[in-house]
Design a protein around this motif. Structure first.
Motif, PDB file in Angstrom:
ATOM      1  N   ASP A 103      -6.243  12.826  -1.278  1.00 28.79           N
ATOM      2  CA  ASP A 103      -5.539  12.765   0.008  1.00 28.79           C
ATOM      3  C   ASP A 103      -4.032  12.703  -0.257  1.00 28.79           C
ATOM      4  O   ASP A 103      -3.582  12.715  -1.402  1.00 28.79           O
ATOM      5  CB  ASP A 103      -6.035  11.587   0.844  1.00 28.79           C
ATOM      6  CG  ASP A 103      -5.755  10.229   0.212  1.00 28.79           C
ATOM      7  OD1 ASP A 103      -5.125  10.180  -0.868  1.00 28.79           O
ATOM      8  OD2 ASP A 103      -6.176   9.223   0.798  1.00 28.79           O
ATOM      9  N   VAL A 104      -3.249  12.626   0.805  1.00 33.09           N
ATOM     10  CA  VAL A 104      -1.792  12.665   0.677  1.00 33.09           C
ATOM     11  C   VAL A 104      -1.288  11.501  -0.169  1.00 33.09           C
ATOM     12  O   VAL A 104      -0.426  11.681  -1.043  1.00 33.09           O
ATOM     13  CB  VAL A 104      -1.119  12.668   2.077  1.00 33.09           C
ATOM     14  CG1 VAL A 104       0.388  12.533   1.953  1.00 33.09           C
ATOM     15  CG2 VAL A 104      -1.483  13.934   2.828  1.00 33.09           C
ATOM     16  N   SER A 105      -1.817  10.302   0.062  1.00 31.45           N
ATOM     17  CA  SER A 105      -1.350   9.134  -0.699  1.00 31.45           C
ATOM     18  C   SER A 105      -1.642   9.288  -2.188  1.00 31.45           C
ATOM     19  O   SER A 105      -0.790   9.025  -3.040  1.00 31.45           O
ATOM     20  CB  SER A 105      -2.021   7.866  -0.176  1.00 31.45           C
ATOM     21  OG  SER A 105      -1.631   7.628   1.149  1.00 31.45           O
ATOM     22  N   LYS A 147      -8.292  16.817  10.387  1.00 28.52           N
ATOM     23  CA  LYS A 147      -6.909  16.354  10.443  1.00 28.52           C
ATOM     24  C   LYS A 147      -6.376  15.954   9.073  1.00 28.52           C
ATOM     25  O   LYS A 147      -5.197  15.671   8.938  1.00 28.52           O
ATOM     26  CB  LYS A 147      -6.801  15.155  11.385  1.00 28.52           C
ATOM     27  CG  LYS A 147      -7.077  15.491  12.829  1.00 28.52           C
ATOM     28  CD  LYS A 147      -6.925  14.256  13.691  1.00 28.52           C
ATOM     29  CE  LYS A 147      -7.177  14.599  15.146  1.00 28.52           C
ATOM     30  NZ  LYS A 147      -6.987  13.448  16.023  1.00 28.52           N
ATOM     31  N   ARG A 148      -7.262  15.938   8.116  1.00 31.37           N
ATOM     32  CA  ARG A 148      -6.862  15.478   6.774  1.00 31.37           C
ATOM     33  C   ARG A 148      -6.249  16.602   5.962  1.00 31.37           C
ATOM     34  O   ARG A 148      -6.687  17.742   6.012  1.00 31.37           O
ATOM     35  CB  ARG A 148      -8.070  14.924   6.032  1.00 31.37           C
ATOM     36  CG  ARG A 148      -8.674  13.710   6.718  1.00 31.37           C
ATOM     37  CD  ARG A 148      -9.841  13.165   5.949  1.00 31.37           C
ATOM     38  NE  ARG A 148      -9.366  12.615   4.686  1.00 31.37           N
ATOM     39  CZ  ARG A 148     -10.148  12.344   3.666  1.00 31.37           C
ATOM     40  NH1 ARG A 148     -11.433  12.581   3.733  1.00 31.37           N
ATOM     41  NH2 ARG A 148      -9.653  11.844   2.562  1.00 31.37           N
TER      42      ARG A 148
END
Length: 159
Positions: free
Chosen positions: A108-110, A140-141
């Motif tokens: 994911d983004v993090s 949405k991810r």
């Protein structure tokens, strides 16, 4: 296998083992079969008479009848052993399969920001401005493949 199945297997093994001495058996024998916490006494009545004879709800069997039952049980035990061997082979095949590599999942983004050594805010800015940063949208991810992050980092170092 449940308790009853275990009793049957033990009885079948006893029948198979006693086949060789059936001709010498003259009186009823009792086989003790353990089933968990309780013991059952299973009468094994064998006679050389041609006709079965009922004794208080228990039927005596001729040698040929006992042999016939023992042969059927032996065939079933053999089938069980073959199935067990096939199951063991399948289990070994499953155990030998390798699990996915540690980097075989999407980040994911993090996690991607941490992997690149930048903040989340910088990661979102890069998503908006840098067309070389490949990503995947799932609902949405926003997700990243580790290989894409490696190639992006290599391009940044090279430029």
């Amino acid at each position: 296998m449940d308790g009853r199945g275990s009793d049957l297997v033990q009885l079948a093994v006893h029948l198979r083992d006693s086949l060789s001495c059936l001709d010498s058996v003259r009186s009823p024998r009792v086989q003790r079969v353990s089933a968990g916490r309780r013991d059952h006494q299973v009468p094994l009545l064998v006679t050389t008479r041609a006709a079965p004879m009922a004794l208080g709800g228990v039927t005596e069997m001729t040698n040929s009848e006992v042999r016939s039952i023992a042969v059927r049980i032996e065939a079933r035990l053999q089938s069980i052993a073959e199935h067990e061997a096939a199951i063991r082979i399948d289990l070994e095949a499953l155990a030998s399969l390798t699990s996915p590599a540690a980097d075989d999942h999407l980040l994911d983004v993090s996690a991607a920001a941490q992997w690149l050594g930048v903040s989340r805010a910088t990661m979102f800015r890069l998503l908006r401005t840098d067309t070389h940063l490949r990503h995947v949208k799932v609902g949405k991810r926003t997700l990243f493949r580790p290989d894409d992050l490696r190639s992006y980092a290599a391009r940044q170092v090279a430029s």
